[in-house]
Design an enzyme around this catalytic site. Structure first.
Site, PDB file in Angstrom:
ATOM      1  N   THR A  35      31.161  -4.959  42.901  1.00  0.00           N
ATOM      2  CA  THR A  35      31.540  -6.283  42.608  1.00  0.00           C
ATOM      3  C   THR A  35      31.184  -7.344  43.609  1.00  0.00           C
ATOM      4  OG1 THR A  35      33.637  -5.742  43.604  1.00  0.00           O
ATOM      5  CG2 THR A  35      33.653  -6.129  41.421  1.00  0.00           C
ATOM      6  N   ARG A  37      39.288 -14.549  50.911  1.00  0.00           N
ATOM      7  CA  ARG A  37      38.649 -15.614  50.151  1.00  0.00           C
ATOM      8  C   ARG A  37      38.711 -16.998  50.928  1.00  0.00           C
ATOM      9  NH1 ARG A  37      41.976 -16.236  44.983  1.00  0.00           N
ATOM     10  NH2 ARG A  37      41.856 -13.878  45.199  1.00  0.00           N
ATOM     11  N   LYS A  54      40.183  -8.429  57.441  1.00  0.00           N
ATOM     12  CA  LYS A  54      39.247  -7.494  58.284  1.00  0.00           C
ATOM     13  C   LYS A  54      38.326  -8.653  59.178  1.00  0.00           C
ATOM     14  CE  LYS A  54      39.020  -4.201  54.527  1.00  0.00           C
ATOM     15  NZ  LYS A  54      38.219  -3.906  53.416  1.00  0.00           N
ATOM     16  N   SER A  68      41.916  -2.922  50.678  1.00  0.00           N
ATOM     17  CA  SER A  68      40.849  -3.967  50.426  1.00  0.00           C
ATOM     18  C   SER A  68      41.565  -5.464  50.716  1.00  0.00           C
ATOM     19  CB  SER A  68      40.692  -3.835  48.987  1.00  0.00           C
ATOM     20  OG  SER A  68      40.100  -5.104  48.554  1.00  0.00           O
ATOM     21  N   ALA A  69      40.316  -6.321  51.200  1.00  0.00           N
ATOM     22  CA  ALA A  69      40.820  -7.525  51.392  1.00  0.00           C
ATOM     23  C   ALA A  69      41.013  -8.595  50.190  1.00  0.00           C
ATOM     24  CB  ALA A  69      39.646  -8.457  52.119  1.00  0.00           C
ATOM     25  N   SER A  70      40.704  -7.836  48.933  1.00  0.00           N
ATOM     26  CA  SER A  70      40.545  -8.632  47.769  1.00  0.00           C
ATOM     27  C   SER A  70      42.064  -8.718  47.222  1.00  0.00           C
ATOM     28  CB  SER A  70      39.945  -7.854  46.668  1.00  0.00           C
ATOM     29  OG  SER A  70      40.059  -8.534  45.385  1.00  0.00           O
ATOM     30  N   LYS A  71      42.439  -9.835  46.698  1.00  0.00           N
ATOM     31  CA  LYS A  71      43.850 -10.103  45.791  1.00  0.00           C
ATOM     32  C   LYS A  71      43.541  -9.821  44.624  1.00  0.00           C
ATOM     33  CE  LYS A  71      45.573 -13.780  48.991  1.00  0.00           C
ATOM     34  NZ  LYS A  71      46.086 -14.926  49.152  1.00  0.00           N
ATOM     35  N   ASN A  72      42.490  -9.295  44.118  1.00  0.00           N
ATOM     36  CA  ASN A  72      42.203  -9.000  42.783  1.00  0.00           C
ATOM     37  C   ASN A  72      42.004  -7.450  42.492  1.00  0.00           C
ATOM     38  OD1 ASN A  72      42.043 -11.540  41.726  1.00  0.00           O
ATOM     39  ND2 ASN A  72      39.929 -11.779  42.976  1.00  0.00           N
ATOM     40  N   LYS A 113      31.123 -10.103  53.219  1.00  0.00           N
ATOM     41  CA  LYS A 113      31.941  -8.902  52.700  1.00  0.00           C
ATOM     42  C   LYS A 113      33.246  -8.538  53.601  1.00  0.00           C
ATOM     43  CE  LYS A 113      27.939  -6.984  50.544  1.00  0.00           C
ATOM     44  NZ  LYS A 113      26.718  -5.789  50.881  1.00  0.00           N
ATOM     45  N   GLY A 114      34.144  -8.202  53.002  1.00  0.00           N
ATOM     46  CA  GLY A 114      35.467  -7.621  53.625  1.00  0.00           C
ATOM     47  C   GLY A 114      36.149  -8.958  54.137  1.00  0.00           C
ATOM     48  N   GLU A 130      33.630   2.449  53.992  1.00  0.00           N
ATOM     49  CA  GLU A 130      33.808   0.800  54.220  1.00  0.00           C
ATOM     50  C   GLU A 130      32.184   0.510  53.746  1.00  0.00           C
ATOM     51  OE1 GLU A 130      34.261  -2.105  54.330  1.00  0.00           O
ATOM     52  OE2 GLU A 130      36.641  -2.133  54.465  1.00  0.00           O
ATOM     53  N   ASP A 131      31.575  -0.445  53.219  1.00  0.00           N
ATOM     54  CA  ASP A 131      30.432  -0.885  53.281  1.00  0.00           C
ATOM     55  C   ASP A 131      30.122  -2.007  53.989  1.00  0.00           C
ATOM     56  OD1 ASP A 131      32.007  -2.876  51.589  1.00  0.00           O
ATOM     57  OD2 ASP A 131      30.023  -3.539  50.545  1.00  0.00           O
ATOM     58  N   ASP A 169      37.508   1.261  50.564  1.00  0.00           N
ATOM     59  CA  ASP A 169      37.474  -0.152  50.518  1.00  0.00           C
ATOM     60  C   ASP A 169      37.309  -0.261  49.117  1.00  0.00           C
ATOM     61  OD1 ASP A 169      36.582  -2.891  50.985  1.00  0.00           O
ATOM     62  OD2 ASP A 169      34.377  -2.117  50.950  1.00  0.00           O
ATOM     63  N   LEU A 170      37.221  -1.431  48.480  1.00  0.00           N
ATOM     64  CA  LEU A 170      36.872  -1.601  46.989  1.00  0.00           C
ATOM     65  C   LEU A 170      35.571  -2.196  46.634  1.00  0.00           C
ATOM     66  CD1 LEU A 170      38.125  -1.233  44.231  1.00  0.00           C
ATOM     67  CD2 LEU A 170      39.004  -3.586  44.552  1.00  0.00           C
ATOM     68  N   ASP A 171      35.489  -3.338  47.137  1.00  0.00           N
ATOM     69  CA  ASP A 171      34.286  -4.110  46.700  1.00  0.00           C
ATOM     70  C   ASP A 171      33.086  -3.395  47.570  1.00  0.00           C
ATOM     71  OD1 ASP A 171      35.375  -5.967  45.010  1.00  0.00           O
ATOM     72  OD2 ASP A 171      35.932  -7.106  46.863  1.00  0.00           O
TER      73      ASP A 171
HETATM   74  P1  B16 Z   1      39.347 -11.712  46.572  1.00  0.00           P
HETATM   75  P2  B16 Z   1      36.724  -5.533  49.838  1.00  0.00           P
HETATM   76  C1  B16 Z   1      36.773  -8.046  49.785  1.00  0.00           C
HETATM   77  O1  B16 Z   1      36.903  -6.903  49.037  1.00  0.00           O
HETATM   78  C2  B16 Z   1      35.177  -8.580  49.449  1.00  0.00           C
HETATM   79  O2  B16 Z   1      34.376  -7.666  50.377  1.00  0.00           O
HETATM   80  C3  B16 Z   1      34.943  -9.965  49.699  1.00  0.00           C
HETATM   81  O3  B16 Z   1      33.848 -10.527  49.452  1.00  0.00           O
HETATM   82  C4  B16 Z   1      35.876 -10.871  49.169  1.00  0.00           C
HETATM   83  O4  B16 Z   1      35.889 -12.356  49.637  1.00  0.00           O
HETATM   84  C5  B16 Z   1      37.404 -10.333  49.520  1.00  0.00           C
HETATM   85  O5  B16 Z   1      37.669  -9.043  49.123  1.00  0.00           O
HETATM   86  C6  B16 Z   1      38.526 -11.202  48.879  1.00  0.00           C
HETATM   87  O6  B16 Z   1      38.557 -10.925  47.589  1.00  0.00           O
HETATM   88  O7  B16 Z   1      38.658 -13.301  46.439  1.00  0.00           O
HETATM   89  O8  B16 Z   1      39.091 -11.053  45.157  1.00  0.00           O
HETATM   90  O9  B16 Z   1      40.637 -11.747  47.115  1.00  0.00           O
HETATM   91  O10 B16 Z   1      35.484  -5.252  50.382  1.00  0.00           O
HETATM   92  O11 B16 Z   1      37.667  -5.505  51.138  1.00  0.00           O
HETATM   93  O12 B16 Z   1      37.435  -4.520  48.996  1.00  0.00           O
HETATM   94 MG    MG Z   2      33.527  -3.925  50.671  1.00  0.00          MG
END
Ligand code: B16
Ligand code: MG
Length: 227
Positions: A23, A55, A151, A120-124, A51-52, A175-176, A15-17
């Site tokens: 972050t 957005r 997730k 990761s769920a993050s688009k960044n 978390k996870g 994972e966290d 997982d990333l964040d």
């Molecule tokens: P973004 P992970 C998740 O990342 C974050 O835990 C979660 O807080 C965030 O809303 C989600 O990514 C979307 O991120 O806005 O950057 O697309 O923990 O799955 O790495």
């Molecule tokens: Mg995480």
């Protein structure tokens, strides 16, 4: 030279964040500012539940806690503004922000021929990985841009295993977040939870952080090896 390898573990999905980089507090600060516009004080406990989570799903959750109705347009507008705040905070990230133990563990995995993926769920995610100068160490990156379901749906991890050409049963997810552990378990994978033992109680192995995360530690997962 290859180090001793565990035949039960062919890939590790990070997982990333909250795992590779902290972050999570950037997400918290950004969401808190947006929630206050709805006269809602976002708490630490609320943030744990985000978390996870993607957005868009996060905006929906915060709006429901704040008891405000949002149109699809407003939802997108709030999500975009949150992202601008979040990216501004991420701009300052450097390799020094990689959480303790992570670089060493990734190097150990590479030296042992264990594949390394990001889930990761993050688009960044790529933006952040580039800031940390870690992108080249990942064989596969699956992030919020490549999945339809966030997730606790297992899609992100199943996709990562497929792209690594690995049997999900031989993949370990680090994972966290409880939602991430749930996703990994649904994907049929072994799980390491980093953080609060109570919140992450469903993980196969729980460690306070990545400082002692080594292949030797992962040998403890052999007792759970999925057949
Ligand atoms: P973004 P992970 C998740 O990342 C974050 O835990 C979660 O807080 C965030 O809303 C989600 O990514 C979307 O991120 O806005 O950057 O697309 O923990 O799955 O790495
Ligand atoms: Mg995480």
């Amino acid at each position: 030279m290859l180090l001793d390898t565990n035949p039960n573990i062919n890939g590790v999905i990070f997982d990333l964040d909250g795992v590779v980089v902290d972050t999570a507090h950037f997400h918290y600060t950004s969401w808190k500012a947006l929630a206050s516009e709805w006269k809602y004080t976002l708490t630490h406990e609320d943030n744990e539940k985000l978390k996870g989570i993607s957005r868009k799903d996060s905006v929906v959750k915060i709006a429901s806690w704040a008891k405000v109705k949002v149109s699809e347009n407003e939802l997108n507008e709030v999500a975009n503004r949150k992202n601008e705040k979040y990216l501004a905070l991420c701009t300052a990230l450097t390799p020094n922000d990689i959480l303790p133990g992570i670089s060493e563990f990734i190097h150990e995995l590479k030296a042992s021929n264990v594949k390394v993926a990001l889930g990761s769920a993050s688009k960044n995610a790529l933006f952040v990985l580039n800031k940390l100068k870690l992108t080249d160490f990942f064989d596969v990156v699956v992030d919020g841009n490549n999945v339809t379901n966030s997730k606790p749906d297992p899609e992100v991890f199943i996709k990562a295993a497929k792209l690594m050409n690995l049997d999900p049963k031989k993949c370990v997810v680090v994972e966290d977040a409880p939602a991430g552990i749930e996703a990994a378990l649904s994907a049929g994978m072994l799980t390491v939870g980093l953080g609060n033992a109570e919140e992450l109680r469903n993980a196969h192995l729980i460690l306070p952080n990545a400082e002692n995360l080594t292949l030797e530690q992962l040998n403890k997962l052999n007792q759970y090896h999925l057949t």
